[in-house]
Design a protein around this motif. Structure first.
Motif, PDB file in Angstrom:
ATOM      1  N   GLU A   1      13.352   1.058  -5.999  1.00  0.00           N
ATOM      2  CA  GLU A   1      14.748   1.511  -5.998  1.00  0.00           C
ATOM      3  C   GLU A   1      15.658   0.493  -5.312  1.00  0.00           C
ATOM      4  OE1 GLU A   1      14.906   5.332  -4.217  1.00  0.00           O
ATOM      5  OE2 GLU A   1      13.858   6.358  -5.871  1.00  0.00           O
ATOM      6  N   HIS A   2      15.174  -0.105  -4.226  1.00  0.00           N
ATOM      7  CA  HIS A   2      15.982  -1.075  -3.484  1.00  0.00           C
ATOM      8  C   HIS A   2      15.840  -2.484  -4.047  1.00  0.00           C
ATOM      9  CE1 HIS A   2      17.331   1.560  -0.209  1.00  0.00           C
ATOM     10  NE2 HIS A   2      16.129   2.120  -0.235  1.00  0.00           N
ATOM     11  N   GLN A   3      14.946  -2.641  -5.043  1.00  0.00           N
ATOM     12  CA  GLN A   3      14.725  -3.939  -5.692  1.00  0.00           C
ATOM     13  C   GLN A   3      14.422  -5.038  -4.669  1.00  0.00           C
ATOM     14  OE1 GLN A   3      18.147  -4.685  -8.177  1.00  0.00           O
ATOM     15  NE2 GLN A   3      17.594  -3.085  -9.640  1.00  0.00           N
ATOM     16  N   LEU A   4      13.474  -4.752  -3.813  1.00  0.00           N
ATOM     17  CA  LEU A   4      13.106  -5.707  -2.766  1.00  0.00           C
ATOM     18  C   LEU A   4      11.981  -6.625  -3.262  1.00  0.00           C
ATOM     19  CD1 LEU A   4      13.100  -3.322   0.334  1.00  0.00           C
ATOM     20  CD2 LEU A   4      14.840  -4.999  -0.302  1.00  0.00           C
ATOM     21  N   PRO A   5      12.062  -7.923  -2.970  1.00  0.00           N
ATOM     22  CA  PRO A   5      11.026  -8.878  -3.403  1.00  0.00           C
ATOM     23  C   PRO A   5       9.820  -8.865  -2.467  1.00  0.00           C
ATOM     24  CG  PRO A   5      12.745 -10.053  -2.239  1.00  0.00           C
ATOM     25  CD  PRO A   5      13.183  -8.604  -2.289  1.00  0.00           C
ATOM     26  N   MET A   6       9.075  -7.792  -2.492  1.00  0.00           N
ATOM     27  CA  MET A   6       7.937  -7.642  -1.602  1.00  0.00           C
ATOM     28  C   MET A   6       6.807  -6.900  -2.319  1.00  0.00           C
ATOM     29  SD  MET A   6       9.717  -4.758   0.862  1.00  0.00           S
ATOM     30  CE  MET A   6       8.275  -4.353   1.837  1.00  0.00           C
ATOM     31  N   LYS A   7       5.587  -7.165  -1.883  1.00  0.00           N
ATOM     32  CA  LYS A   7       4.411  -6.527  -2.471  1.00  0.00           C
ATOM     33  C   LYS A   7       3.718  -5.677  -1.404  1.00  0.00           C
ATOM     34  CE  LYS A   7      -0.180  -7.529  -4.335  1.00  0.00           C
ATOM     35  NZ  LYS A   7      -1.168  -8.612  -4.644  1.00  0.00           N
ATOM     36  N   LEU A   8       3.672  -4.387  -1.617  1.00  0.00           N
ATOM     37  CA  LEU A   8       3.023  -3.485  -0.674  1.00  0.00           C
ATOM     38  C   LEU A   8       1.507  -3.626  -0.787  1.00  0.00           C
ATOM     39  CD1 LEU A   8       3.496  -1.251   1.431  1.00  0.00           C
ATOM     40  CD2 LEU A   8       3.348   0.412  -0.436  1.00  0.00           C
ATOM     41  N   VAL A   9       0.833  -3.798   0.338  1.00  0.00           N
ATOM     42  CA  VAL A   9      -0.611  -4.044   0.348  1.00  0.00           C
ATOM     43  C   VAL A   9      -1.389  -2.862   0.916  1.00  0.00           C
ATOM     44  CG1 VAL A   9      -2.449  -5.524   1.248  1.00  0.00           C
ATOM     45  CG2 VAL A   9      -0.264  -6.531   0.548  1.00  0.00           C
ATOM     46  N   ASP A  10      -0.908  -2.300   2.020  1.00  0.00           N
ATOM     47  CA  ASP A  10      -1.693  -1.256   2.694  1.00  0.00           C
ATOM     48  C   ASP A  10      -0.771  -0.347   3.497  1.00  0.00           C
ATOM     49  OD1 ASP A  10      -4.311  -0.149   3.493  1.00  0.00           O
ATOM     50  OD2 ASP A  10      -3.734  -0.824   5.495  1.00  0.00           O
ATOM     51  N   VAL A  11      -1.228   0.896   3.671  1.00  0.00           N
ATOM     52  CA  VAL A  11      -0.522   1.868   4.508  1.00  0.00           C
ATOM     53  C   VAL A  11      -1.533   2.463   5.480  1.00  0.00           C
ATOM     54  CG1 VAL A  11       0.797   4.018   4.584  1.00  0.00           C
ATOM     55  CG2 VAL A  11       1.113   2.422   2.675  1.00  0.00           C
ATOM     56  N   GLU A  12      -1.141   2.569   6.732  1.00  0.00           N
ATOM     57  CA  GLU A  12      -2.053   3.092   7.750  1.00  0.00           C
ATOM     58  C   GLU A  12      -1.336   4.065   8.683  1.00  0.00           C
ATOM     59  OE1 GLU A  12      -4.885   1.462  11.425  1.00  0.00           O
ATOM     60  OE2 GLU A  12      -3.645   0.075  10.264  1.00  0.00           O
TER      61      GLU A  12
END
Length: 270
Positions: A95-106
């Motif tokens: 939605e925010h069109q951010l240039p990032m790749k989510l890898v993990d959530v803890e």
């Protein structure tokens, strides 16, 4: 000397020292400890032992208690929540069109913080993303940018050797690796040959580097397998004789071809 125990929070993760206090602890015990991130659930991998004061970062925190079955069930519930949080965060990033790749959530054990690990080529302004996530989860949010080596460690995979990645299976810390190590071991300097799936130099270049740098070079000679046994590689003189024999055999074939002689068929060969 100080009595300590070693606790690990992730598989193949870094080992941290804690004081056992008055608790009777053994390896593989599940314990609850206090860390800089809050209350955490971990596994004891080093039983109580004495170590030098220089190896410990003071003040040394104490193990709070042994984990119970209820604690283990609570950890499993957090694992389910992490998968849900992952999908929600992906949606918000889009939605925010951010240039990032989510890898993990803890999730931390006490649920007071959620840590989102991501990779990006440069700096990312994720302030609005943090506000949205905090409004959804009603807890502290931390977005942590990690490197490609940490990404490979979290996601896992299979190396060019056909084995599970070292960083995923047993390496607790990343050690510096340089191209000089490949040169000392006379390896190919082709980046595709000496780089891991993370795109960086393979961690295994470090394993035998000390041996090659030592004065005793005999233990570092390359070996080959013959009849199921490790045999030393042939000497330069032996290789030269083999190459000469192969060249002579090849020259004979060339001469026969020039004369127009046809090779013998299978039925004609002796």
């Amino acid at each position: 000397m100080i009595e300590v125990v070693g606790v690990r929070f992730k598989h193949a993760g870094k080992i941290y020292y804690f004081s056992p206090g008055d608790l009777e602890l053994a390896a593989s015990d599940k314990v609850i400890v206090e860390t800089a991130r809050g209350i955490e659930f971990g596994e004891l991998v080093i039983s109580p032992r004495q170590v030098a004061d220089e190896e410990v970062v003071l003040p040394l925190k104490q193990v709070i208690r042994k984990a119970t079955t209820a604690d283990e069930q609570f950890v499993e519930q957090n694992r389910i929540k992490e998968k849900e949080a992952f999908q929600i965060c992906l949606k918000k990033i889009s939605e925010h069109q951010l240039p990032m790749k989510l890898v993990d959530v803890e999730y931390t054990f006490d649920g007071n913080k959620i840590i989102f690990s991501f990779t990006a080529e440069g700096r990312v302004d994720f302030r609005e993303l943090v506000k949205d996530l905090a409004a959804i989860f009603r807890t502290r949010i931390e977005l942590r940018q990690i490197g490609v080596r940490d990404e490979a460690k979290m996601l896992g995979g299979v190396g060019s050797c056909g084995r599970i990645l070292c960083c995923t299976s047993f390496l607790g810390d990343f050690e510096p690796v340089s191209i000089r190590m490949a040169k000392d071991q006379k390896l190919s300097l082709n980046p595709t040959k000496i780089s891991g799936i993370c795109g960086r130099l393979m961690c295994c270049l470090k394993y035998e580097n000390g041996c090659y740098k030592s004065e005793d070079k005999e233990h570092c000679a390359r070996h080959k397998v013959q009849n199921g046994e490790m045999m030393p590689e042939a000497s330069d003189e032996q290789n030269l004789r083999a190459d000469s024999a192969f060249a002579a055999k090849s020259d004979g074939r060339v001469q026969r071809n020039r004369k127009g002689e046809k090779p013998k068929g299978k039925s004609e060969r002796v």
